[in-house]
Design an enzyme around this catalytic site. Structure first.
Site, PDB file in Angstrom:
ATOM      1  N   SER A 110       2.955  -4.914 -10.654  1.00  0.00           N
ATOM      2  CA  SER A 110       2.068  -5.079  -9.510  1.00  0.00           C
ATOM      3  C   SER A 110       2.597  -4.283  -8.331  1.00  0.00           C
ATOM      4  O   SER A 110       3.811  -4.257  -8.079  1.00  0.00           O
ATOM      5  CB  SER A 110       1.975  -6.564  -9.139  1.00  0.00           C
ATOM      6  OG  SER A 110       1.133  -6.762  -8.029  1.00  0.00           O
ATOM      7  N   ALA A 111       1.702  -3.657  -7.574  1.00  0.00           N
ATOM      8  CA  ALA A 111       2.104  -2.814  -6.452  1.00  0.00           C
ATOM      9  C   ALA A 111       2.758  -3.608  -5.332  1.00  0.00           C
ATOM     10  O   ALA A 111       3.740  -3.165  -4.725  1.00  0.00           O
ATOM     11  CB  ALA A 111       0.886  -2.065  -5.906  1.00  0.00           C
ATOM     12  N   HIS A 112       2.239  -4.799  -5.034  1.00  0.00           N
ATOM     13  CA  HIS A 112       2.709  -5.494  -3.833  1.00  0.00           C
ATOM     14  C   HIS A 112       4.081  -6.130  -3.999  1.00  0.00           C
ATOM     15  O   HIS A 112       4.657  -6.652  -3.048  1.00  0.00           O
ATOM     16  CB  HIS A 112       1.683  -6.539  -3.371  1.00  0.00           C
ATOM     17  CG  HIS A 112       1.638  -7.792  -4.178  1.00  0.00           C
ATOM     18  ND1 HIS A 112       2.244  -8.961  -3.770  1.00  0.00           N
ATOM     19  CD2 HIS A 112       1.050  -8.073  -5.353  1.00  0.00           C
ATOM     20  CE1 HIS A 112       2.024  -9.912  -4.665  1.00  0.00           C
ATOM     21  NE2 HIS A 112       1.301  -9.395  -5.640  1.00  0.00           N
ATOM     22  N   CYS A 167       2.596 -18.033  -6.631  1.00  0.00           N
ATOM     23  CA  CYS A 167       1.370 -17.383  -7.094  1.00  0.00           C
ATOM     24  C   CYS A 167       0.344 -18.393  -7.581  1.00  0.00           C
ATOM     25  O   CYS A 167      -0.477 -18.096  -8.443  1.00  0.00           O
ATOM     26  CB  CYS A 167       1.695 -16.392  -8.209  1.00  0.00           C
ATOM     27  SG  CYS A 167       2.785 -15.056  -7.700  1.00  0.00           S
ATOM     28  N   GLN A 211       8.916  -8.080 -11.486  1.00  0.00           N
ATOM     29  CA  GLN A 211       9.995  -8.313 -10.539  1.00  0.00           C
ATOM     30  C   GLN A 211      11.108  -7.273 -10.659  1.00  0.00           C
ATOM     31  O   GLN A 211      11.786  -6.971  -9.677  1.00  0.00           O
ATOM     32  CB  GLN A 211      10.567  -9.717 -10.736  1.00  0.00           C
ATOM     33  CG  GLN A 211       9.617 -10.842 -10.361  1.00  0.00           C
ATOM     34  CD  GLN A 211       9.291 -10.864  -8.877  1.00  0.00           C
ATOM     35  OE1 GLN A 211       9.974 -10.282  -8.044  1.00  0.00           O
ATOM     36  NE2 GLN A 211       8.211 -11.562  -8.525  1.00  0.00           N
ATOM     37  N   THR A 267     -15.122   1.375 -10.605  1.00  0.00           N
ATOM     38  CA  THR A 267     -14.623   2.466  -9.766  1.00  0.00           C
ATOM     39  C   THR A 267     -13.211   2.167  -9.301  1.00  0.00           C
ATOM     40  O   THR A 267     -12.919   1.074  -8.797  1.00  0.00           O
ATOM     41  CB  THR A 267     -15.540   2.667  -8.545  1.00  0.00           C
ATOM     42  OG1 THR A 267     -16.858   2.963  -9.009  1.00  0.00           O
ATOM     43  CG2 THR A 267     -15.038   3.800  -7.675  1.00  0.00           C
ATOM     44  N   ALA A 287      -1.306  -7.451 -11.571  1.00  0.00           N
ATOM     45  CA  ALA A 287      -0.547  -7.720 -12.798  1.00  0.00           C
ATOM     46  C   ALA A 287      -1.234  -8.815 -13.604  1.00  0.00           C
ATOM     47  O   ALA A 287      -1.156  -8.824 -14.838  1.00  0.00           O
ATOM     48  CB  ALA A 287       0.883  -8.115 -12.457  1.00  0.00           C
ATOM     49  N   THR A 288      -1.912  -9.736 -12.931  1.00  0.00           N
ATOM     50  CA  THR A 288      -2.626 -10.804 -13.629  1.00  0.00           C
ATOM     51  C   THR A 288      -3.731 -10.238 -14.517  1.00  0.00           C
ATOM     52  O   THR A 288      -3.895 -10.646 -15.671  1.00  0.00           O
ATOM     53  CB  THR A 288      -3.201 -11.809 -12.620  1.00  0.00           C
ATOM     54  OG1 THR A 288      -2.131 -12.416 -11.899  1.00  0.00           O
ATOM     55  CG2 THR A 288      -4.011 -12.892 -13.321  1.00  0.00           C
TER      56      THR A 288
END
Length: 390
Positions: free
Chosen positions: A206-208, A333, A186, A244, A70-71
C-alpha cells in the site's frame, strides 16, 4: 501543545516527493487509456510509477497491478484460489484483509517471545499435507497467506521456510509446492524486500504505508498467468483490473516508492531502531511488568508492541492522545474498533493481556527527544495507574 505522531504503521505522512509528483499529475488532463497525446502523457506517468514500485519490491514492471489499496490487492489475490487448488488458508496472525478470505484456520508460527514455534510449524505442515491429500499429482493445491512482517508486533515472519517448498514436510510425506500471498505492506520501504528461499505467487502493498497517498496500492503478480479480474469493464491494467487508473495517486505512489528505496539503501532506518530500543529500555526500567512482544526476535526497525497487564490498551491510547501523542492499540485498520489483539491471542497471550497492548511505531522524522517525551508521559500515567490498582 505540539503533537507527536507515533502511529506510522497505521499510515505515514505524505513525502514531499510524492506530494510534488501528485501536484504535477493534476495538470495532466488525459485519460491513460486514450491514444492521443494527452492520454499518452497520463499513461507515461502510470508506467513510470509502475517501474518505480517494481524497483522497490524486486519484480518486473509488468508484474505490478495498481489497485485502490492493499485490501483490494488481497481480495484480488484470494480470488485466484481456484487456479491454486480451490483452498485459501491464512495464519491467525495475518491482517484481516487476508484472513477474512481464509477457508481453513492454521496455527501461529510464533511463540509468546516472537520466536519460531516448532509446534506451530509442525501443525502447519500437517494442515497443509491434509489439504494436499490425494492431489499431489495435480500440482499446487492451496493458496496460503503469509506476511513478511506483522503489522502489530513488527515481528518478521518465518513462514517462507514452511510454505512454498516441495520439500518442507520432510520424512516420507512430501508436500507439493504451495502458492503464497505475501503481505509486504509493512516491510516495503523499511527494509530491503528480498525473497530468500521462495518467491511468492503474489505480494500486496500500500502506498500510504511508505509515504505515499491513501487510496492506492498494488498486487504484485509473480505467476506466469494474469490474475482473473475482480473488476471488469474497460480492461485497464492490461485487463487485470478495470477502472480508470488513479493517475494522481499512482504518481505519488511511484515517487514515494523511489524515495523509500533510497532511504532503505542509505540505512536511515538504523537510527529509528536505536530510538525504538531506547524507548523500550526507558519504559522497562520504570515498569518491569511491561512485556515488549518479540523484542528478542527479528523485528521491523520502528515497531514496539507493549503489553502492560491490567492496563487496557484503549485507555492508554486515550491518555497518550490527551497528552499529545498518537499511538494505537493493535492494528488501526478496523474503522476505529478497539478490541483484544487476535495476533497476540494466537501467539499465546491471554485475552486480558491482549487487551492491554499498545503499538508505538516510529517514522524517519521521529526524534530521540520525541521518544523520550513520550516515555516520560507514559511513565507518569503508568504510575497513576499503578497507584489506583494498588
Amino acid at each position: 501543545m505540539t503533537r507527536v505522531y507515533l502511529d506510522h504503521n497505521a499510515t505515514t505522512p505524505l513525502r514531499a516527493p510524492a506530494r510534488d509528483a501528485m501536484v504535477a499529475a493534476m495538470d495532466v488532463v488525459g485519460n491513460p487509456s486514450s491514444v492521443h497525446a494527452e492520454g499518452r502523457a497520463a499513461k507515461m506517468l502510470v508506467e513510470a510509477a509502475r517501474a518505480q514500485v517494481s524497483e522497490l519490491v524486486g519484480c518486473r514492471p509488468q508484474q505490478v497491478i495498481f489497485t485502490s489499496s492493499a485490501t483490494e490487492a488481497a481480495a484480488l489475490a484470494a480470488a485466484q484460489r481456484a487456479r491454486h487448488g480451490g483452498v485459501f488458508a491464512a495464519l491467525p496472525t495475518e491482517h484481516d484483509c487476508l484472513s477474512v478470505w481464509s477457508d481453513r484456520p492454521l496455527e501461529a508460527l510464533h511463540d509468546r517471545d516472537g520466536q519460531p514455534s516448532a509446534q506451530g510449524e509442525e501443525r502447519l505442515r500437517e494442515a497443509l499435507v491434509a489439504l494436499a491429500a490425494g492431489s499431489a499429482e495435480q500440482g499446487p493445491v492451496a493458496l496460503v497467506a503469509i506476511s513478511a512482517a506483522n503489522s502489530e508486533t513488527g515481528i518478521m515472519q518465518p513462514e517462507a521456510r514452511v510454505v512454498g517448498s516441495a520439500n518442507a514436510v520432510g520424512g516420507d510425506r512430501p508436500m507439493p509446492a504451495y502458492s503464497t500471498v505475501c503481505d509486504i505492506t509493512q516491510m516495503a520501504g523499511k527494509m530491503p524486500v528480498v525473497y530468500d528461499d521462495v518467491t511468492p505467487s503474489y505480494a500486496i502493498l500500500s502506498a500510504h504505508k511508505l509515504g505515499g497517498p491513501k487510496g492506492v496500492g498494488a498486487l504484485i503478480n509473480f505467476t506466469a498467468d494474469d490474475p482473473e479480474p475482480l473488476l471488469r469493464g474497460g480492461g485497464q491494467e492490461m485487463n487485470r483490473r478495470s477502472g480508470t487508473e488513479n493517475v494522481i495517486g499512482i504518481a505519488g505512489f511511484g515517487a514515494a516508492a523511489e524515495a523509500a528505496s533510497r532511504d532503505v539503501a542509505s540505512g536511515r532506518w538504523e537510527e529509528v531502531a536505536q530510538f525504538r530500543n531506547i524507548l523500550e529500555k526507558t519504559i522497562a526500567a520504570a515498569s518491569p511488568e511491561t512485556i515488549f512482544v518479540g523484542n528478542g526476535a527479528t523485528r521491523l526497525p520502528n515497531t514496539s508492541c507493549m503489553v502492560t497487564p491490567g492496563w487496557k490498551g484503549e485507555t492508554q491510547v486515550m491518555q497518550m492522545d490527551l497528552g499529545g501523542f498518537a499511538i494505537s492499540a493493535g492494528s488501526a485498520c478496523s474503522s476505529g474498533k478497539v478490541k483484544a489483539s487476535k495476533v497476540l491471542g494466537a501467539m499465546g497471550y491471554s485475552e486480558a493481556q491482549a487487551a492491554s497492548a499498545i503499538r508505538v511505531s516510529l517514522g524517519l522524522e521521529t526524534t530521540q527527544d520525541e521518544v523520550m517525551r513520550f516515555a516520560e508521559r507514559w511513565i507518569a500515567q503508568y504510575e497513576k495507574h499503578a497507584k489506583r490498582a494498588a
